[in-house]
Motif scaffolding. Sequence first.
Motif, PDB file in Angstrom:
ATOM      1  N   ASP A  24       0.838  -1.191   0.000  1.00  0.00           N
ATOM      2  CA  ASP A  24       0.000   0.000   0.000  1.00  0.00           C
ATOM      3  C   ASP A  24       0.878   1.247   0.000  1.00  0.00           C
ATOM      4  O   ASP A  24       0.875   2.052   0.939  1.00  0.00           O
ATOM      5  N   ALA A  25       1.621   1.406  -1.042  1.00  0.00           N
ATOM      6  CA  ALA A  25       2.524   2.528  -1.255  1.00  0.00           C
ATOM      7  C   ALA A  25       2.786   2.612  -2.754  1.00  0.00           C
ATOM      8  O   ALA A  25       2.561   1.645  -3.476  1.00  0.00           O
ATOM      9  N   PRO A  26       3.224   3.738  -3.287  1.00  0.00           N
ATOM     10  CA  PRO A  26       3.341   5.028  -2.595  1.00  0.00           C
ATOM     11  C   PRO A  26       2.064   5.841  -2.595  1.00  0.00           C
ATOM     12  O   PRO A  26       1.982   6.866  -1.936  1.00  0.00           O
ATOM     13  N   GLY A  27       1.043   5.439  -3.354  1.00  0.00           N
ATOM     14  CA  GLY A  27      -0.199   6.197  -3.384  1.00  0.00           C
ATOM     15  C   GLY A  27      -0.066   7.498  -4.159  1.00  0.00           C
ATOM     16  O   GLY A  27      -0.407   8.577  -3.672  1.00  0.00           O
ATOM     17  N   LEU A  28       0.405   7.393  -5.394  1.00  0.00           N
ATOM     18  CA  LEU A  28       0.610   8.578  -6.230  1.00  0.00           C
ATOM     19  C   LEU A  28      -0.730   9.068  -6.774  1.00  0.00           C
ATOM     20  O   LEU A  28      -1.502   8.298  -7.334  1.00  0.00           O
ATOM     21  N   ALA A  29      -0.974  10.368  -6.640  1.00  0.00           N
ATOM     22  CA  ALA A  29      -2.280  10.930  -7.007  1.00  0.00           C
ATOM     23  C   ALA A  29      -2.327  11.412  -8.447  1.00  0.00           C
ATOM     24  O   ALA A  29      -3.089  12.316  -8.780  1.00  0.00           O
ATOM     25  N   MET A  30      -1.539  10.826  -9.319  1.00  0.00           N
ATOM     26  CA  MET A  30      -1.569  11.156 -10.750  1.00  0.00           C
ATOM     27  C   MET A  30      -1.129   9.930 -11.542  1.00  0.00           C
ATOM     28  O   MET A  30      -0.456   9.033 -11.000  1.00  0.00           O
ATOM     29  N   ALA A  31      -1.490   9.889 -12.806  1.00  0.00           N
ATOM     30  CA  ALA A  31      -1.216   8.707 -13.633  1.00  0.00           C
ATOM     31  C   ALA A  31       0.030   8.854 -14.481  1.00  0.00           C
ATOM     32  O   ALA A  31       0.533   7.865 -15.018  1.00  0.00           O
ATOM     33  N   ARG A  32       0.521  10.088 -14.650  1.00  0.00           N
ATOM     34  CA  ARG A  32       1.716  10.322 -15.453  1.00  0.00           C
ATOM     35  C   ARG A  32       2.611  11.322 -14.729  1.00  0.00           C
ATOM     36  O   ARG A  32       2.113  12.310 -14.177  1.00  0.00           O
ATOM     37  N   VAL A  77      -8.492  16.834   1.718  1.00  0.00           N
ATOM     38  CA  VAL A  77      -7.666  17.202   2.852  1.00  0.00           C
ATOM     39  C   VAL A  77      -7.725  16.119   3.899  1.00  0.00           C
ATOM     40  O   VAL A  77      -8.772  15.547   4.153  1.00  0.00           O
ATOM     41  N   ARG A  78      -6.581  15.834   4.476  1.00  0.00           N
ATOM     42  CA  ARG A  78      -6.539  14.919   5.599  1.00  0.00           C
ATOM     43  C   ARG A  78      -6.526  15.753   6.862  1.00  0.00           C
ATOM     44  O   ARG A  78      -5.669  16.599   7.059  1.00  0.00           O
ATOM     45  N   SER A  79      -7.468  15.542   7.750  1.00  0.00           N
ATOM     46  CA  SER A  79      -7.560  16.317   8.983  1.00  0.00           C
ATOM     47  C   SER A  79      -6.935  15.533  10.123  1.00  0.00           C
ATOM     48  O   SER A  79      -7.278  14.393  10.374  1.00  0.00           O
ATOM     49  N   SER A  80      -6.015  16.163  10.827  1.00  0.00           N
ATOM     50  CA  SER A  80      -5.401  15.564  12.002  1.00  0.00           C
ATOM     51  C   SER A  80      -4.742  16.669  12.802  1.00  0.00           C
ATOM     52  O   SER A  80      -4.705  17.816  12.389  1.00  0.00           O
ATOM     53  N   GLU A  81      -4.253  16.313  13.970  1.00  0.00           N
ATOM     54  CA  GLU A  81      -3.610  17.305  14.833  1.00  0.00           C
ATOM     55  C   GLU A  81      -2.110  17.193  14.700  1.00  0.00           C
ATOM     56  O   GLU A  81      -1.557  16.139  14.494  1.00  0.00           O
ATOM     57  N   GLU A  82      -1.441  18.313  14.875  1.00  0.00           N
ATOM     58  CA  GLU A  82       0.019  18.276  14.852  1.00  0.00           C
ATOM     59  C   GLU A  82       0.579  19.528  15.470  1.00  0.00           C
ATOM     60  O   GLU A  82      -0.110  20.525  15.616  1.00  0.00           O
ATOM     61  N   ASN A  83       1.829  19.470  15.827  1.00  0.00           N
ATOM     62  CA  ASN A  83       2.571  20.645  16.250  1.00  0.00           C
ATOM     63  C   ASN A  83       3.452  21.069  15.112  1.00  0.00           C
ATOM     64  O   ASN A  83       4.066  20.251  14.458  1.00  0.00           O
ATOM     65  N   ASP A  84       3.529  22.381  14.856  1.00  0.00           N
ATOM     66  CA  ASP A  84       4.343  22.866  13.753  1.00  0.00           C
ATOM     67  C   ASP A  84       5.802  22.534  13.937  1.00  0.00           C
ATOM     68  O   ASP A  84       6.589  22.593  13.007  1.00  0.00           O
ATOM     69  N   THR A  85       6.187  22.191  15.185  1.00  0.00           N
ATOM     70  CA  THR A  85       7.590  21.848  15.405  1.00  0.00           C
ATOM     71  C   THR A  85       7.974  20.571  14.695  1.00  0.00           C
ATOM     72  O   THR A  85       9.152  20.298  14.485  1.00  0.00           O
ATOM     73  N   GLY A 116       4.718  11.551   3.466  1.00  0.00           N
ATOM     74  CA  GLY A 116       3.968  12.684   2.952  1.00  0.00           C
ATOM     75  C   GLY A 116       2.811  13.076   3.827  1.00  0.00           C
ATOM     76  O   GLY A 116       2.218  14.128   3.648  1.00  0.00           O
ATOM     77  N   LEU A 117       2.443  12.250   4.787  1.00  0.00           N
ATOM     78  CA  LEU A 117       1.257  12.520   5.587  1.00  0.00           C
ATOM     79  C   LEU A 117       1.590  12.786   7.048  1.00  0.00           C
ATOM     80  O   LEU A 117       0.741  12.620   7.917  1.00  0.00           O
ATOM     81  N   GLU A 118       2.783  13.182   7.361  1.00  0.00           N
ATOM     82  CA  GLU A 118       3.108  13.529   8.739  1.00  0.00           C
ATOM     83  C   GLU A 118       2.393  14.802   9.123  1.00  0.00           C
ATOM     84  O   GLU A 118       2.436  15.802   8.431  1.00  0.00           O
ATOM     85  N   GLY A 119       1.732  14.769  10.262  1.00  0.00           N
ATOM     86  CA  GLY A 119       1.100  15.973  10.780  1.00  0.00           C
ATOM     87  C   GLY A 119      -0.142  16.358  10.008  1.00  0.00           C
ATOM     88  O   GLY A 119      -0.752  15.573   9.308  1.00  0.00           O
ATOM     89  N   VAL A 120      -0.524  17.612  10.147  1.00  0.00           N
ATOM     90  CA  VAL A 120      -1.699  18.132   9.462  1.00  0.00           C
ATOM     91  C   VAL A 120      -1.295  18.542   8.068  1.00  0.00           C
ATOM     92  O   VAL A 120      -0.516  19.458   7.895  1.00  0.00           O
ATOM     93  N   THR A 121      -1.785  17.874   7.085  1.00  0.00           N
ATOM     94  CA  THR A 121      -1.443  18.216   5.709  1.00  0.00           C
ATOM     95  C   THR A 121      -2.684  18.117   4.857  1.00  0.00           C
ATOM     96  O   THR A 121      -3.716  17.607   5.262  1.00  0.00           O
ATOM     97  N   ARG A 122      -2.556  18.563   3.663  1.00  0.00           N
ATOM     98  CA  ARG A 122      -3.560  18.263   2.668  1.00  0.00           C
ATOM     99  C   ARG A 122      -3.372  16.818   2.274  1.00  0.00           C
ATOM    100  O   ARG A 122      -2.487  16.138   2.761  1.00  0.00           O
ATOM    101  N   VAL A 123      -4.172  16.352   1.360  1.00  0.00           N
ATOM    102  CA  VAL A 123      -3.879  15.065   0.747  1.00  0.00           C
ATOM    103  C   VAL A 123      -2.721  15.284  -0.202  1.00  0.00           C
ATOM    104  O   VAL A 123      -2.826  16.025  -1.163  1.00  0.00           O
ATOM    105  N   ASN A 124      -1.616  14.651   0.064  1.00  0.00           N
ATOM    106  CA  ASN A 124      -0.412  14.862  -0.720  1.00  0.00           C
ATOM    107  C   ASN A 124      -0.449  14.089  -2.023  1.00  0.00           C
ATOM    108  O   ASN A 124      -1.204  13.132  -2.188  1.00  0.00           O
ATOM    109  N   SER A 125       0.414  14.505  -2.964  1.00  0.00           N
ATOM    110  CA  SER A 125       0.535  13.769  -4.214  1.00  0.00           C
ATOM    111  C   SER A 125       1.068  12.370  -3.977  1.00  0.00           C
ATOM    112  O   SER A 125       0.798  11.450  -4.747  1.00  0.00           O
ATOM    113  N   LEU A 126       1.838  12.202  -2.890  1.00  0.00           N
ATOM    114  CA  LEU A 126       2.419  10.910  -2.545  1.00  0.00           C
ATOM    115  C   LEU A 126       2.099  10.624  -1.083  1.00  0.00           C
ATOM    116  O   LEU A 126       2.264  11.491  -0.228  1.00  0.00           O
TER     117      LEU A 126
END
Length: 473
Positions: free
Chosen positions: A272-280, A418-426, A449-459
């Motif tokens: 279940d990797a890398p989860g690329l959000a594009m085909a090319r 968007v992936r919603s989660s909590e994080e510290n900017d540190t 690519g998904l550490e902390g609060v991020t959007r849905v990343n390309s990877l």
Amino acid sequence: MGCCVSTSSKSTCSSHSNGEMANPSCFEIGCCVHKKARRTFSDHVISLHHLASLPSRIFTNGKSRASCIFTQQGRKGINQDAMIVWEDFMSEDMTFCGVFDGHGPHGHLVARKVRDALPLKLLSFLHSSESKRNGSGKACFKGNIKPENRDAQKDLSAEDKLNSTWREAFMKAYKSMDKELRSHPNLDCFCSGSTAVTIVKQGSNLFMGYIGDSRAVMGSKDSNDSMVAIQLTVDLKPDLPREAERIKRCKGRVFALQDEPEVPRVWLPFDDAPGLAMARAFGDFCLKEYGVISIPEFSHRLLTDKDQFIVLASDGVWDVLSNEEVVEIVSSAPTRSSAARILVDAAAREWKLKYPTSKMDDCAVVCLFLDGKMDSESDYDEQGFSSATLQSNHSGNPVESSDDGQKSEPSLQRNFTVRSSEENDTNNVVQSIDVEDGTSSADDQNWSGLEGVTRVNSLVQLPRFSEERTNKS
């Protein structure tokens, strides 16, 4: 790879007698120069080492004779977007534009590498095509084709040849670019890559090649003289039927995560990797055996007097603004030279409003005005930034700063969910990276690519191959 090309040629084609840019234009592959043209890049040998000194090539926030460009770093780390406008690309009325959106641990390096090398490869293959035609009858394509003309059939044949030549040049340039990335000794592109949306405008001809989900949109006037948006490219997402069929045929998997059902991704058959959000994409070699390709979509369009401007942008803009909103923002900008910056500012505001728990994606915008006109320098200076926004090193050549000179304005980010989660900017620490050799000062093994609060990343994440699977491969 040095990627040196020579585009010299002695042949010319006739143009308008007033010395202005012809529209429609006369173009002979690689060498059609207007008689009144003062100089062209076909008189020079261009290499990666000389790019920074070219006066009509811009790649950081600023303007050119007929365009403005602007990029802003998001809130997830280093800016992975790159952009370029190269006027006088092969002749004085030809302009190359591109936007490149990197992803993965070294995505910013991939995007910059493609920005610098891809235009040269296109030049090289166009010149090669022209050289092969030397000695045979070479056609000069007149832009607009009038069906009532008795020579219409001949003109259509010339258009077909023109399309074929440019299509081949784009295909070969993209293929060569990906091959260079695969064999690059210091840039790891196994799980890093980049999109590309590239156009070449020559007179009334517009040639386009693109991969990934960066987009080109044109602002044009309809029969009522109202501004309308015309999408010029297709976002090459994994759920497009043709893309999904190819990926599945190559044993790759396409599905969306449960908490982001609107974002289809490409996954390895055994992980279940890398989860690329594009085909090319360029790079992403962990998926190249499983259906992800770098073959561009190509199209040719004849521009008309109704067509006003073209906007190229990364998905940081398109995720929060519609085509119509983008065209409205650019067309209503107080000055043309401020249009790209104002568009990025608008995208940043939308990120905050629409996705307050997420982080803004990097945004890069190129605005090309098709009438070739720009504001006066005084108007531009009022916007608060200079057309010469490059730093200089001791040799006097422009160099890129590590953060592309961007302000770190608080904002949001995502790539169409968007992936919603909590994080510290540190936790969001930007690693120092050597742009020359593509190495990182920190261990990239734990990159996610998904550490902390991020959007849905390309990877989503890097694949962790077991020893058994590594041996099998």
